[in-house]
Design a protein around this motif. Structure first.
Motif, mmCIF file in Angstrom:
data_model
loop_
_atom_site.group_PDB
_atom_site.id
_atom_site.type_symbol
_atom_site.label_atom_id
_atom_site.label_comp_id
_atom_site.label_asym_id
_atom_site.label_seq_id
_atom_site.Cartn_x
_atom_site.Cartn_y
_atom_site.Cartn_z
ATOM 1 N N ARG A 453 0.895 -1.065 -0.161
ATOM 2 C CA ARG A 453 -0.192 -0.036 -0.081
ATOM 3 C C ARG A 453 0.849 1.293 0.143
ATOM 4 O O ARG A 453 2.209 1.119 0.205
ATOM 5 C CB ARG A 453 -0.923 -0.152 1.039
ATOM 6 C CG ARG A 453 -0.117 0.109 2.572
ATOM 7 C CD ARG A 453 -1.221 -0.211 3.701
ATOM 8 N NE ARG A 453 -0.832 0.330 5.096
ATOM 9 C CZ ARG A 453 -1.245 -0.113 6.032
ATOM 10 N NH1 ARG A 453 -2.553 -0.743 5.949
ATOM 11 N NH2 ARG A 453 -0.782 0.287 7.502
ATOM 12 N N PRO A 454 0.236 2.447 -0.282
ATOM 13 C CA PRO A 454 1.016 3.602 -0.199
ATOM 14 C C PRO A 454 2.036 3.872 0.856
ATOM 15 O O PRO A 454 1.740 3.139 2.095
ATOM 16 C CB PRO A 454 0.265 4.740 -0.228
ATOM 17 C CG PRO A 454 -1.115 4.179 -0.798
ATOM 18 C CD PRO A 454 -1.066 2.782 -0.352
ATOM 19 N N LEU A 455 3.401 4.403 0.897
ATOM 20 C CA LEU A 455 4.253 4.563 1.872
ATOM 21 C C LEU A 455 3.800 5.230 3.114
ATOM 22 O O LEU A 455 4.031 4.703 4.258
ATOM 23 C CB LEU A 455 5.530 5.190 1.222
ATOM 24 C CG LEU A 455 6.762 5.419 2.184
ATOM 25 C CD1 LEU A 455 7.197 4.043 2.490
ATOM 26 C CD2 LEU A 455 7.580 6.371 1.599
ATOM 27 N N LEU A 456 2.904 6.159 2.813
ATOM 28 C CA LEU A 456 2.501 7.065 3.828
ATOM 29 C C LEU A 456 1.093 7.176 3.912
ATOM 30 O O LEU A 456 0.441 7.620 3.053
ATOM 31 C CB LEU A 456 3.185 8.667 4.088
ATOM 32 C CG LEU A 456 4.732 8.742 4.085
ATOM 33 C CD1 LEU A 456 5.108 10.038 3.810
ATOM 34 C CD2 LEU A 456 5.104 8.083 5.365
ATOM 35 N N ASP A 457 0.078 6.754 5.231
ATOM 36 C CA ASP A 457 -1.093 6.578 5.175
ATOM 37 C C ASP A 457 -1.417 8.136 5.884
ATOM 38 O O ASP A 457 -1.559 8.011 6.897
ATOM 39 C CB ASP A 457 -1.539 5.620 6.082
ATOM 40 C CG ASP A 457 -1.455 4.228 5.433
ATOM 41 O OD1 ASP A 457 -1.203 4.325 4.081
ATOM 42 O OD2 ASP A 457 -1.346 3.115 5.889
#
Length: 817
Positions: A453-457
């Motif tokens: 999933r994306p690096l930064l939620d």
């Protein structure tokens, strides 16, 4: 950097001399004073963000007790500090630790190419220059950002620690707003605040609603401006005391330094508690924030329009304002808020999508940052470019597939430095381990097909705009980019240092003082096993399976050498959760569950560990082998013989048992030792190992403390790092999960030898007798004076027994051959 044909080599190259770079350098100079280290800084000054941003009122949006370094507490009274104070703190820290002497200004890293052959980075650096005075200037004015000169230099480095942050220093983010050319005033971005800008008596429009805008508004009002804050979307803004009341009371009792240390812990936990509360009970959090705001704002202020975000608290960063200065500015009548979409510039200001015009003499575009990971340098592996979007963050410190490179990205929901402090400690521990084992390279390897999933939620616009260009993160540890300081501290500072995903290599990948080389295989199950091979390549294979919590070195060296000298090919392995094999993530049984021998749902079983052994045989293309195990290893060997009969020539079960509850029970003194607090340091582990082995060996043939101290040190260096005893507990959980295996043993057809000592304090001799009774045709041998230990005095007898037993596994045709 270059002298003739000789390139300068650094043990660790740190990119960036800001908060993260200075912190990493301080840690390395403290823990590794003999290493060659340099910080390359493309700008002419240190301090990073805190030197770059010079707009009015610039300050931290986290308290300095957690924003400061863990090794140098924040001593000032104000918990929320301004930019100049933070910059002074950084420069003072760099000077105190000698880091300032290692900074090379005007050096920008352009590219880094990893050489697998040499196990080092080949780095290209461009010299930069600052158009205005700045590198060592005594002036406090903000210099222009450096530009390249075209002059390149080259060096090599064993490791890169990338502390360049995640945004571009040369330009901030400004959205495309039509009509800029029509506006008659000045347009500035906070990242490039002009020194000569006078705002007193001016109408200033601040476009934005994040921490920068919220900081600018009261600062500009104090400078005499009339300010309008134009926001597209409202933000959660909360007043907090500039001076922490707890710290104020503590300071008079324990002094500033002790207060700084205490408050760092208090503030970290408080930050986490507030974040967790907002995430778990968002409606209550919204009501609480709104109630606080309503008490510090004028009665006629439109909270529903201007301070009612469409998202939950902490889905984006919550803006904390010291002593409510932002709200005071709004109450003064010199600052107002306007909520709506910016449509275009006009000659006299900014027009909104609603048609309303905000008149202004100066427009400040506090619209965020432009992201650029790793400072924008180009990465290559053996000349092949790396696509960062295909990499996955490992423990928030390294990237999958990229050797010997760490990076620093802090928390989005707490102080940046909290994470940087943890990851630099972990990095330092990793270097220490590699030194001890002689490794030259470490690389995380992500499992194939792992979901990401994306690096930064994080919902901030500047993050969302660049998400597609960033590395990824996984959905579970160690590939999860957690934003939980307390969890990270357990993992990075107190947990096991390495796991099955971090692989080591190098021309010196042999343990000091030994000649055997560790080998590795990742099985189809995903378990990564470490193993060693001894003896002639064409010898009959003998698999030795170690006991509970023990690694492959626990087999007596004279015993292994004796088998090899007899012509056998000896295969030793680290079981899962031991030595250098995979650290598992299965549930850890509680002390009560272990005491009651209760199976834990989700635990792996002895049968799973037997499957690991068979998987190793498959990898080595070994059809059949003599399988021997001691203690828990004997249980695993029994399971191999029971469930994979066609793979076993003979079975040797040593100081082991059947798993039956009342058979082979340990002495009470042994149980007390297993219940003791697990060792947390190398010294504690060695002391514990010596004490345990002296207990297990018994009085007839006591263990040699010096030899066990040496063996304990090697075991620790091979991966027995402080994990609060979770690995050993999982081994005990596997035994409990498999329970009584007597019925399985009854089906074993391989020739079986059962060896037991009559002084065994952990597996009572009844365990050996029950094993022999369960396996039809087996032979039981009790060795006088032998404890739960391979003492040199009993090794010759063990070798005689086993080598005499092995021919039983041969067919007449094989004997004739």
């Amino acid at each position: 950097m270059e002298s003739g044909n000789t390139l300068e080599h650094l043990d660790v190259l740190i990119i960036g001399a800001g908060l993260s770079g200075i912190g990493a350098a301080c840690r390395l100079l403290t823990d590794h004073p003999g290493r060659s280290i340099a910080l390359l800084e493309s700008r002419g000054r240190s301090g990073g963000t805190w030197d770059l941003f010079r707009y009015p009122g610039v300050r931290s949006d986290s308290d300095l007790y957690t924003f400061g370094y863990d090794f140098r507490p924040w001593l000032e009274e104000k918990a929320i500090a301004d930019g100049p104070s933070i910059l002074s703190y950084l420069k003072e820290t760099a000077a105190e630790y000698g880091v300032d002497a290692l900074i090379r200004y005007h050096h920008k890293v352009i590219s880094a190419d990893w050489s697998s052959r040499d196990a080092r980075w080949n780095i290209t650096v461009e010299r930069t220059r600052t158009p205005e005075p700045g590198p060592d200037s005594v002036s406090d004015s903000a210099p222009a950002e450096p530009e390249g000169t075209g002059e390149t230099l080259h060096l090599t480095a064993g490791w890169i620690f990338n502390a360049a942050g995640y945004y571009r220093y040369d330009e901030g983010y400004t959205p495309e707003i039509p009509g800029r050319e029509r506006f008659s005033g000045r347009i500035v971005h906070p990242q490039d605040w002009p020194e000569d800008l006078e705002v007193s008596g001016q109408r200033v429009a601040v476009i934005g609603s994040g921490a920068t805008a919220v900081t600018l508004v009261p600062a500009l009002v104090e400078l005499g401006a009339r300010v309008t804050m134009i926001q597209r979307t409202p933000t959660y803004i909360l007043p907090i005391p500039a001076e922490d009341p707890i710290a104020r009371r503590l300071r008079g009792v324990v002094g500033p330094e002790r207060t700084g240390k205490i408050m760092a812990e208090v503030s970290a936990r408080r930050q986490r508690a507030i974040w967790a509360f907002c995430q778990r009970w968002p409606t209550q959090a919204q009501k609480l924030i709104r109630g606080i705001q309503s008490r510090v704002l004028p009665e006629d202020f439109d909270l529903d329009t201007h301070l009612n975000p469409p998202y939950r608290p902490w889905d984006q960063r919550l803006c904390a304002v010291p002593d409510g200065d932002f709200f005071k500015a709004l109450g003064s009548g010199n600052a107002t808020m306007v909520t709506g979409q910016t449509a275009a510039f006009t000659e006299h200001g900014v027009r909104l999508a609603s048609g309303k015009e905000v008149e202004a003499d100066v427009v400040v575009t506090a619209t965020g940052l432009s992201l650029r990971i790793l400072g924008g340098m180009e990465l290559r592996l053996d000349g092949v470019p790396v696509n960062l979007t295909e990499t996955v963050a490992y423990r928030g410190v390294m990237l999958s597939g990229i050797p010997n490179m760490a990076f620093a990205i802090g928390y989005t929901n707490a102080s940046w430095t909290l994470k940087v402090g943890l990851l630099t400690r972990w990095f330092s521990r990793l270097l220490t381990r590699m030194d001890r084992l002689g490794h030259t390279a470490a690389v995380p390897e992500a499992p194939a097909g792992m979901p990401t999933r994306p690096l930064l939620d994080f919902g901030a616009g500047y993050i969302q705009r660049s998400m597609a260009d960033l590395p990824r993160q996984g959905t579970q540890a160690p590939w999860l980019m957690t934003m939980n300081f307390l969890a990270d501290r357990r993992d990075l500072q107190k947990g096991a240092l390495v796991d099955g995903h971090l692989q080591f290599s190098g021309p010196q990948g042999i343990l000091p003082g030994t000649q055997e080389e560790d080998r590795f295989v990742t099985l189809g199950s995903g378990v990564r096993l470490c193993y060693r091979l001894d003896g002639p390549d064409d010898g009959e294979p003998v698999v030795l399976v170690a006991g509970l919590g023990m690694d492959l070195l626990s087999w007596n060296a004279a015993f292994v050498n004796g088998l090899a000298a007899a012509g056998y090919r000896v295969i030793r392995l680290d079981n899962r959760d031991a030595g250098r094999s995979s650290r598992m993530t299965n549930p850890v049984p509680s002390l009560l569950q272990l005491a009651l021998a209760q199976p834990v749902p989700g635990a792996y079983r002895i049968e799973d560990m037997a499957e690991d052994v068979v998987g190793l045989l498959d990898h080595l293309q070994v059809d059949r082998a003599h399988v021997a195990g001691m203690s828990m290893g004997g249980m695993i060997a029994q399971s191999v013989a029971a469930h994979y009969p066609d793979r076993v020539l003979t079975l040797t079960s040593i100081i082991s048992t059947t798993g039956a509850r009342k058979t082979g029970a340990a002495a009470l003194s042994t149980k007390r030792r297993f219940a003791a607090r697990p060792p947390r340091t190398r010294e504690e582990f060695i002391k514990d190992r010596v004490g345990m082995m002296r207990h297990l060996s018994g009085r007839v043939h006591p263990a040699d403390p010096a030899e066990e101290a040496r063996a304990g040190g090697l075991a620790w260096d091979r991966g027995v790092y402080p994990d609060n005893g979770t690995a050993r507990s999982r081994h005990l959980g596997a035994i409990n999960a498999s329970a009584d295996r007597t019925a399985d043993l009854a089906g074993i057809k391989a020739p079986t030898l059962v060896i037991h000592g009559d002084r065994d304090p952990i597996v009572h001799p009844s365990g050996g007798a029950a094993t022999a009774a369960a396996i039809s045709g087996s032979r039981l041998v009790t060795v006088p004076g032998m404890g739960h230990y391979f003492h040199p005095a009993v090794v010759p007898e063990l070798l005689r027994l086993m080598t005499g037993h092995f021919p039983a596994g041969r067919t007449p045709e094989e004997d004739a051959y």
